[in-house]
Design a protein around this motif. Structure first.
Motif, short mmCIF file in Angstrom:
data_model
loop_
_atom_site.label_atom_id
_atom_site.label_comp_id
_atom_site.label_asym_id
_atom_site.label_seq_id
_atom_site.Cartn_x
_atom_site.Cartn_y
_atom_site.Cartn_z
N ASP A 368 0.99 -1.17 0.00
CA ASP A 368 0.12 0.05 -0.09
C ASP A 368 0.94 1.20 0.31
O ASP A 368 1.55 1.28 0.94
CB ASP A 368 -0.74 0.09 1.15
N MET A 369 0.83 1.99 -1.21
CA MET A 369 2.08 2.96 -0.89
C MET A 369 1.93 4.23 -0.63
O MET A 369 2.10 5.24 -0.08
CB MET A 369 1.59 3.54 -2.84
N ASN A 370 0.32 4.66 0.55
CA ASN A 370 -0.17 5.28 1.48
C ASN A 370 0.16 4.65 2.92
O ASN A 370 -0.17 5.57 3.75
CB ASN A 370 -1.61 5.51 0.75
N PHE A 371 0.79 3.66 3.15
CA PHE A 371 1.50 3.15 4.63
C PHE A 371 2.27 3.98 5.08
O PHE A 371 3.45 3.72 4.28
CB PHE A 371 1.81 1.25 3.97
N ARG A 372 1.85 4.70 6.12
CA ARG A 372 3.04 5.52 6.41
C ARG A 372 2.93 5.87 8.00
O ARG A 372 2.44 6.25 8.22
CB ARG A 372 2.54 6.76 5.78
N VAL A 373 3.44 4.61 8.46
CA VAL A 373 3.53 4.78 9.98
C VAL A 373 4.76 5.78 10.65
O VAL A 373 5.83 5.68 9.85
CB VAL A 373 4.40 3.30 10.71
N VAL A 374 4.04 6.71 11.91
CA VAL A 374 4.80 7.44 12.10
C VAL A 374 5.08 7.36 13.90
O VAL A 374 6.64 7.86 13.99
CB VAL A 374 4.70 9.03 11.45
#
Length: 746
Positions: A368-374
């Motif tokens: 998923d190109m929007n998977f952005r764990v911060v």
């Protein structure tokens, strides 16, 4: 934002039962690399991933994880949007920070509008999914840090150092009381990615943050600041392990982990081999063309991110409801690569080391190109939580300008359209049921004491914090029986009891002396730290007892001895520290401990910037300052900006001063400089200074480079001048820029 990795081998039946004992973190001297057993439902590599927004259900099918592990959705849009951090109160109510104005378009328009918020989420039926929400605080400017203390929530916003406490007094899920707890009255402008994060209440009862050289103590309902002379470092994300060891990361410096050898209050200590160069490589399972660093940051063969560029949100997992081999591992997020690194933490003669748990593979990766764990956390239920900002752009507007490498990648893929989503996931494992929900805010202090020995680090930390916030002295007798071993408890239980007593101002020397003889090395190390107030008071009895540990079998203890002895004004303490170092020949940690302290003292004396230099370079800079102010200011000005008469070119921002090649500046000072400079003609040539000795020239150049340059590669040593002097011995006239520098470097 950036880094980490992990996984387990075939699970034995024993892993399916939750044990009552707390897993030990730092026992092994070597690291066992996990064997990859990734689920095969997701391909090992996807060449052309879709940038389209996925529903939560679709996203759950995009993950490649070790066998037996699964992600569950805890919350998502429309309940939350743009989440970046969470905190639980003592009853497991979840507060979620939303940065609702972060990069809502490729230009970052209206980013500083005060429309962000903190949400309050609750799971009312105990199924692990949030089903009740309210806007706890509205109209905030990009909130970035939060911490629960009792029934209150501490919050810091972007562009300010101020921290406020918020409280809901009528139970409607909305804060109706606000008061300042830290209010220095100063703004903190700057790129929002380079501002502080954290508010991590550590084992030692100090609250730590990144970036700023400060830590806090929560006392009487307010935060009292304490200076960290050498700075705390780090960027986005901060975590601690079972014994209070802090782990920072720096996305801007492309450093996935730092600051974990010693507490920053003692100074800085990093080793080139604390993890290998190979550890910096990351392994996405999709093409990752949207990389801020450009083509040098991607592998030509498959267009994947080749190393950490955005490490952030790290956590040492300390829960009890995932396989025990995960306990104590450091997890680091790399949101540009859409992955989570698992690092095995080792201890080699007191030095902490990190190693990727897999070979060319990551613990969690997504297509998923929007998977952005911060951010990541150990949860109250003993599981791991991931805060997924879930968006197309993860780089701030400073790196998405029209002339940047990133911008065309973002617009080509349409990533700028993927906004106002957000996911919070919980990592679970087959056969291991998440733990029960705590009710600490409603329980007695006596009950909280029992949680200091809980198998889940979240419970231990929050029980300790709650007891200190309450300042309930009735539990002191029980805490003392635990700390001294009269009441059975694990080593971690005794450590938490000791620090809880410290936080309640109820610790006495008898308890510290008893703990110094504990069979567990980490308890002894804790006791050494707790001896520092007595060392400050020049307590001879305690100093003598510390001397009994100078050959302690644990290098962790010996290193802490050297660090803590620095608090004593007695010369015998310095002698003892040197003896400890002598008795540990070849041990890097023990030897470097004293050097870190010495450098820390330099920073206290000379300031952080000058104090960070080696003693030789600092001496040259100070001597050069005297020379410059007595001689060079007549032409170049006291501030290095030149004079109105234009007698000589300015030194500030001069490429000759900032150039990493020291030889250019040395040649100019030795023989002079003539001709037009930066398009400007000056009345006189720069005179030759070669008649002065090498140390004089090195001093002047060191000061100029320090004061007016980039502070990188400052030190010009006499040997450097001597070498150039010999190379140019036949020179009798001034240089021109054409002779010294290539046209594109002028």
């Amino acid at each position: 934002m950036k880094k980490t990795i992990w996984l387990s081998s075939v699970l034995a039946a024993s892993l399916l039962a939750v044990t009552c004992q707390v897993a030990r973190q730092n026992a092994p001297n070597s690291v066992q690399t996990a064997t990859s057993q990734s689920e095969q439902t997701v391909p090992a590599f996807t060449e052309n991933p879709s940038p389209a927004h996925l529903t939560p259900e679709q996203s759950l099918k995009s993950f490649r994880l070790p066998k037996g592990y699964h992600l569950e959705l805890v919350a998502s849009e429309p309940m939350i949007h743009e989440p970046v951090a969470v905190a639980w109160d003592g009853n497991a109510r979840m507060y979620v920070v939303e940065m609702n104005t972060y990069m809502q378009d490729v230009d970052g328009s209206h980013e500083h509008d005060p429309t962000s918020r903190v949400m309050l989420l609750e799971d009312t039926n105990n199924d692990g999914k949030m089903d009740k929400s309210s806007v706890f605080i509205d109209k905030l400017l990009l909130p970035r840090m939060l911490l629960c203390v009792g029934h209150e929530l501490l919050v810091n916003e972007t562009d300010t150092y101020d921290i406020y406490s918020y409280k809901d007094t009528n139970g409607d899920g909305v804060a109706d009381q606000k008061k300042p707890v830290f209010n220095p009255g100063k703004k903190a402008p700057g790129n929002l990615e380079h501002q502080r994060s954290g508010l991590d209440w550590n084992l030692d009862n100090w609250i730590y943050v990144t970036v700023d050289p400060v830590r806090f103590r929560y006392t009487g309902g307010v935060l009292k600041a304490d200076t960290i002379p050498s700075g705390s470092g780090g960027q986005w994300g901060l975590t601690h392990d079972n014994y209070g060891r802090l782990y920072f990361s720096s996305a801007g410096g492309e450093v996935p982990a730092l600051g974990f050898q010693i507490n920053p209050i003692y100074g800085r200590m990093e080793f080139s081999d604390q993890y290998s160069q190979e550890f910096n490589a990351v392994w996405p399972i999709i093409k990752t063309p949207d990389v801020q660093g450009g083509v040098q940051r991607i592998r030509p063969a498959d267009t994947t991110l080749n190393h950490f560029t955005a490490s952030c949100g790290q956590v040492v997992f300390r829960g009890d409801r995932l396989p025990t081999d995960l306990s104590g591992d450091l997890l680091i997020s790399e949101p540009v690569g859409r992955l989570i690194r698992r690092a095995k933490v080792g201890n080699v003669a007191g030095k902490t080391t990190l190693e990727n748990a897999y070979q060319k593979e990551e613990f969690i990766a997504s297509t998923d190109m929007n998977f952005r764990v911060v951010n990541m956390y150990t949860g109250p239920d003993g599981c791991l939580y991931l805060v997924d900002m879930h968006r197309g752009i993860i780089q701030e507007g400073n790196w998405t300008r029209p002339d940047s490498y990133l911008r065309p990648q973002i617009t080509r893929l349409g990533l700028d359209k993927n906004i106002q989503h957000g996911r919070i996931y919980r990592l679970v494992h087959d056969g291991l049921k998440p733990g029960p929900k705590p009710q600490m805010l409603d329980e007695t202090s006596a009950k909280l004491v029992s949680y200091l020995d809980h198998a889940n680090g979240w419970w231990r930390d929050n029980a300790q914090k709650e007891l200190i916030v309450r300042n309930d002295q009735t539990v002191v007798p029980t805490l003392k029986t635990i700390a001294t071993g009269q009441k059975p408890a694990s080593d971690l239980g005794r450590i938490h009891a000791l620090w809880t007593l410290e936080g309640l101002n109820a610790l006495d020397k008898t308890i510290v002396l008893k703990a110094l003889t504990d069979e567990d090395a980490q308890v002894r190390k804790t006791a050494v730290r707790l001896s520092e107030p007595y060392l400050k008071q020049n307590d001879a009895t305690l100093l003598a007892r510390l001397g009994d540990l100078k050959t302690d079998p644990s290098f962790d203890v010996r290193t802490q001895l050297v660090l803590s002895l620095s608090y004593s004004p007695d010369s015998k303490a310095r002698t003892l520290a040197q003896e400890i170092i002598t008795l540990a020949p070849g041990n890097e940690m023990v030897a470097r401990a004293q050097r870190s302290l010495d450098k820390n003292e330099d920073v206290k004396k000379f300031g952080r910037r000058l104090g960070s230099l080696d003693e030789i370079d600092r001496k040259l800079v100070l001597n050069g300052s005297t020379i410059y102010k007595s001689l060079c200011t007549t032409c170049h000005g006291p501030d290095g900006k030149g004079l109105e008469s234009k007698a000589a070119p300015p030194l500030v921002d001069s490429k000759r001063v900032r150039n990493r090649n020291k030889d250019i500046a040395i040649r100019i000072l030795l023989h002079g400089l003539s001709g037009p400079i930066d398009g400007q003609t000056y009345p006189d040539v720069m005179p030759a200074m070669g008649a002065n000795d090498d140390e004089w020239l090195a001093s002047v150049l060191s000061y100029i480079r320090y004061e007016f340059g980039s502070n990188q590669g400052v030190g010009v040593r006499p040997a450097d001048v001597k070498a150039v002097r010999e190379q140019t011995a036949g020179r009798s006239k001034a240089w021109t820029l054409d002779e010294l520098i290539k046209p594109d470097q002028k």
